[in-house]
Design a protein around this motif. Sequence first.
Motif, short mmCIF file in Angstrom:
data_model
loop_
_atom_site.label_atom_id
_atom_site.label_comp_id
_atom_site.label_asym_id
_atom_site.label_seq_id
_atom_site.Cartn_x
_atom_site.Cartn_y
_atom_site.Cartn_z
N HIS A 64 0.85 -1.18 0.00
CA HIS A 64 0.00 0.00 0.00
C HIS A 64 0.89 1.24 0.00
O HIS A 64 1.91 1.28 0.71
N ILE A 65 0.50 2.22 -0.78
CA ILE A 65 1.27 3.46 -0.91
C ILE A 65 0.35 4.62 -0.54
O ILE A 65 -0.75 4.73 -1.07
N ASP A 66 0.81 5.46 0.38
CA ASP A 66 0.05 6.63 0.79
C ASP A 66 0.92 7.88 0.65
O ASP A 66 2.08 7.86 1.04
N VAL A 67 0.32 8.94 0.11
CA VAL A 67 0.98 10.24 0.03
C VAL A 67 0.09 11.22 0.76
O VAL A 67 -1.08 11.41 0.41
N HIS A 68 0.65 11.82 1.83
CA HIS A 68 -0.13 12.75 2.64
C HIS A 68 0.80 13.74 3.32
O HIS A 68 1.80 13.34 3.93
N ASP A 69 0.46 15.02 3.25
CA ASP A 69 1.25 16.08 3.89
C ASP A 69 2.73 16.01 3.53
O ASP A 69 3.60 16.06 4.40
N ASN A 70 3.02 15.85 2.26
CA ASN A 70 4.40 15.84 1.76
C ASN A 70 5.23 14.68 2.32
O ASN A 70 6.44 14.76 2.45
#
Length: 143
Positions: A64-70
């Motif tokens: 799983h890949i998450d991108v959040h708040d840089n």
Amino acid sequence: MPLIPYDSFKDLDRFRKHVDSFFENVGFGFQQEFGSPRLDLHETGKEVIVHCDLPGLKSKEDVHIDVHDNMLTIHGTIQRHEEMDEKKMHRKERFIGTFERTIKLPAKVQAESTKASYHNGILEIRMPKSADAQQHRIDIEFH
């Protein structure tokens, strides 16, 4: 008597070698113990690119890949189902279990436009930079 410069890192290096040999003899390494995959991160003018070593993934549901708040977070599970007699196992170095890695990105990216692909044990993540993150020249008021 000749003077020999004192190497303050010599003892630290010797300690690191002892710790490395301990974990090698036990049968696992830091990489496996802490489940933190190795990765390379670089950027171009238009995107941020990550290459992450994840050998042994069976399906895309395992990562799983998450991108959040840089921040970029990659987490998942590597499972191996080979039946082996543990009594005949001489060395066990391949990683099995859950992994996670979170890194700060060098620029703001468009999370919704991020693309990922997996080939030959390498996960590649391409994140387009957001418009405000791309470099632009600042005009100087000169008096």
